[in-house]
Design a protein around this motif. Structure first.
Motif, mmCIF file in Angstrom:
data_model
loop_
_atom_site.group_PDB
_atom_site.id
_atom_site.type_symbol
_atom_site.label_atom_id
_atom_site.label_comp_id
_atom_site.label_asym_id
_atom_site.label_seq_id
_atom_site.Cartn_x
_atom_site.Cartn_y
_atom_site.Cartn_z
ATOM 1 N N PHE A 1 0.894 -1.403 0.096
ATOM 2 C CA PHE A 1 0.137 0.004 -0.079
ATOM 3 C C PHE A 1 1.042 1.263 -0.016
ATOM 4 C CE2 PHE A 1 -2.156 3.524 1.960
ATOM 5 C CZ PHE A 1 -3.452 3.671 1.545
ATOM 6 N N THR A 2 1.934 1.107 0.966
ATOM 7 C CA THR A 2 2.813 2.277 0.998
ATOM 8 C C THR A 2 3.517 2.743 -0.411
ATOM 9 O OG1 THR A 2 3.169 1.846 3.264
ATOM 10 C CG2 THR A 2 4.840 3.536 2.195
ATOM 11 N N MET A 3 4.031 1.403 -0.845
ATOM 12 C CA MET A 3 4.729 1.521 -2.168
ATOM 13 C C MET A 3 3.852 1.762 -3.374
ATOM 14 S SD MET A 3 6.536 -1.480 -3.957
ATOM 15 C CE MET A 3 7.693 -1.702 -5.418
ATOM 16 N N ALA A 4 2.385 1.501 -3.297
ATOM 17 C CA ALA A 4 1.755 1.965 -4.562
ATOM 18 C C ALA A 4 1.168 3.613 -4.027
ATOM 19 C CB ALA A 4 0.330 1.377 -4.395
ATOM 20 N N ALA A 5 1.108 4.011 -2.919
ATOM 21 C CA ALA A 5 0.944 5.399 -2.624
ATOM 22 C C ALA A 5 2.038 6.319 -3.456
ATOM 23 C CB ALA A 5 0.658 5.684 -1.229
ATOM 24 N N ALA A 6 3.330 5.950 -3.085
ATOM 25 C CA ALA A 6 4.509 6.790 -3.493
ATOM 26 C C ALA A 6 4.484 6.734 -5.080
ATOM 27 C CB ALA A 6 5.722 5.940 -2.975
ATOM 28 N N PHE B 1 12.027 -1.111 1.881
ATOM 29 C CA PHE B 1 11.106 -0.786 3.010
ATOM 30 C C PHE B 1 12.091 -0.452 4.147
ATOM 31 C CE2 PHE B 1 8.574 -3.446 0.371
ATOM 32 C CZ PHE B 1 7.430 -2.636 0.125
ATOM 33 N N THR B 2 11.988 0.911 4.761
ATOM 34 C CA THR B 2 13.069 1.369 5.865
ATOM 35 C C THR B 2 12.282 1.227 7.025
ATOM 36 O OG1 THR B 2 12.502 3.555 5.141
ATOM 37 C CG2 THR B 2 14.416 2.423 4.294
ATOM 38 N N LYS B 3 10.969 1.779 7.254
ATOM 39 C CA LYS B 3 10.256 2.080 8.264
ATOM 40 C C LYS B 3 8.830 1.623 7.958
ATOM 41 C CE LYS B 3 13.441 3.978 11.244
ATOM 42 N NZ LYS B 3 13.925 3.371 12.373
ATOM 43 N N PRO B 4 8.158 1.220 9.048
ATOM 44 C CA PRO B 4 6.593 0.619 9.026
ATOM 45 C C PRO B 4 5.669 2.304 8.883
ATOM 46 C CG PRO B 4 7.126 0.015 11.091
ATOM 47 C CD PRO B 4 8.489 0.671 10.354
ATOM 48 N N GLY C 1 -5.400 8.536 12.050
ATOM 49 C CA GLY C 1 -4.788 7.688 11.415
ATOM 50 C C GLY C 1 -3.044 8.094 11.392
ATOM 51 N N ALA C 2 -2.728 7.821 9.902
ATOM 52 C CA ALA C 2 -1.387 8.178 9.504
ATOM 53 C C ALA C 2 -1.331 8.787 8.227
ATOM 54 C CB ALA C 2 -0.527 7.058 9.488
ATOM 55 N N LEU C 3 -0.340 9.486 7.920
ATOM 56 C CA LEU C 3 -0.040 10.330 6.797
ATOM 57 C C LEU C 3 1.227 9.990 5.985
ATOM 58 C CD1 LEU C 3 -1.951 12.571 5.229
ATOM 59 C CD2 LEU C 3 -0.101 14.317 6.166
ATOM 60 N N ILE C 4 1.059 9.560 4.752
ATOM 61 C CA ILE C 4 2.335 9.179 4.044
ATOM 62 C C ILE C 4 2.344 10.369 3.119
ATOM 63 C CG2 ILE C 4 3.527 7.612 2.209
ATOM 64 C CD1 ILE C 4 1.126 5.544 3.307
ATOM 65 N N MET D 1 7.580 9.686 3.530
ATOM 66 C CA MET D 1 7.894 10.032 4.881
ATOM 67 C C MET D 1 6.480 9.945 5.459
ATOM 68 S SD MET D 1 10.909 11.283 5.143
ATOM 69 C CE MET D 1 11.036 12.352 6.800
ATOM 70 N N SER D 2 6.557 9.440 6.994
ATOM 71 C CA SER D 2 5.317 9.193 7.779
ATOM 72 C C SER D 2 5.657 9.530 9.044
ATOM 73 C CB SER D 2 4.667 7.836 7.495
ATOM 74 O OG SER D 2 3.404 7.728 8.522
ATOM 75 N N ALA D 3 5.191 10.210 9.714
ATOM 76 C CA ALA D 3 5.537 10.645 11.288
ATOM 77 C C ALA D 3 6.934 11.095 11.313
ATOM 78 C CB ALA D 3 5.178 9.524 12.116
ATOM 79 N N GLY D 4 7.325 11.879 10.358
ATOM 80 C CA GLY D 4 8.733 12.368 10.536
ATOM 81 C C GLY D 4 9.913 11.557 10.023
ATOM 82 N N GLN D 5 9.514 10.260 9.694
ATOM 83 C CA GLN D 5 10.516 9.299 9.321
ATOM 84 C C GLN D 5 10.119 8.755 7.824
ATOM 85 O OE1 GLN D 5 9.786 6.023 12.240
ATOM 86 N NE2 GLN D 5 11.467 6.927 13.337
ATOM 87 N N LYS D 6 11.542 8.596 7.300
ATOM 88 C CA LYS D 6 11.552 8.168 5.806
ATOM 89 C C LYS D 6 11.223 6.456 6.154
ATOM 90 C CE LYS D 6 14.727 8.126 1.905
ATOM 91 N NZ LYS D 6 16.105 8.411 1.487
ATOM 92 N N VAL D 7 10.066 6.129 5.269
ATOM 93 C CA VAL D 7 9.533 4.831 5.311
ATOM 94 C C VAL D 7 9.829 3.986 4.041
ATOM 95 C CG1 VAL D 7 7.398 5.456 6.727
ATOM 96 C CG2 VAL D 7 7.280 5.636 4.319
ATOM 97 N N LEU D 8 10.369 4.730 2.891
ATOM 98 C CA LEU D 8 10.831 4.120 1.771
ATOM 99 C C LEU D 8 12.263 4.644 1.386
ATOM 100 C CD1 LEU D 8 7.993 4.002 -0.661
ATOM 101 C CD2 LEU D 8 8.515 2.130 1.014
ATOM 102 N N GLY D 9 13.219 3.699 1.215
ATOM 103 C CA GLY D 9 14.433 3.937 0.815
ATOM 104 C C GLY D 9 14.789 3.568 -0.699
ATOM 105 N N MET D 10 15.717 4.041 -1.127
ATOM 106 C CA MET D 10 15.976 3.921 -2.757
ATOM 107 C C MET D 10 14.702 3.758 -3.483
ATOM 108 S SD MET D 10 19.514 2.105 -2.415
ATOM 109 C CE MET D 10 19.637 1.875 -4.430
#
Length: 145
Positions: A64-69, A90-93, A102-105, A128-137
């Motif tokens: 889901f996160t990958m598709a949003a990006a 995937f670097t962080k959930p 909820g959360a925001l991507i 990014m989500s909650a100030g953290q990088k959630v996807l790398g490369m």
């Protein structure tokens, strides 16, 4: 869906930024995605299970996160078929609390490489989500007219 129309290869340059987008994720979003994808892993809906395996709370599906990006790129081109390669690490959930927000991507992207022979551009994405990088490369290759 935001659609910008297919940009011309000659009209884009390395360093150009694509329009950034934000994607809200709630527990309801996760239930709907689980139904569509068939991924009913309890880390995506059971707080008790998620914390028992060491997660801080329920997390969004990685796909889901990958598709949003990827939507930042496909919305920019206006043509999902223009996407010829896409990969992430995937670097962080994305932690999705059980509340009204909820959360925001949050996804930004910029053109990193142009290949004149193939008429493709590589787009580097930051999610990014909650100030953290959630996807790398996170990189997408797009063929433009």
């Amino acid at each position: 869906m935001v659609s910008y129309g297919t940009p011309s290869y000659d009209a884009v340059a390395v360093g150009d930024e694509l329009p950034a987008q934000s994607f809200p994720v709630t527990r309801d979003t996760l239930v709907r995605y689980a139904g569509a994808s068939g991924d009913f892993n309890p880390i995506h809906w059971s707080e008790r299970f998620a914390t028992s395996v060491g997660l801080p709370d329920v997390i969004a599906h990685g796909m889901f996160t990958m598709a949003a990006a990827a939507r930042v790129v496909t919305d920019w081109t206006g043509d999902p078929g223009a996407l010829v390669d896409y990969g992430v690490r995937f670097t962080k959930p994305v932690v999705v609390p059980d509340d009204d927000e909820g959360a925001l991507i949050e996804v930004s992207a910029k053109i990193a490489v142009k290949d004149d022979e193939a008429r493709t551009v590589r787009v580097d994405l930051t999610a990014m989500s909650a100030g953290q990088k959630v996807l790398g490369m996170a990189r997408a290759v797009v063929r433009l007219p």
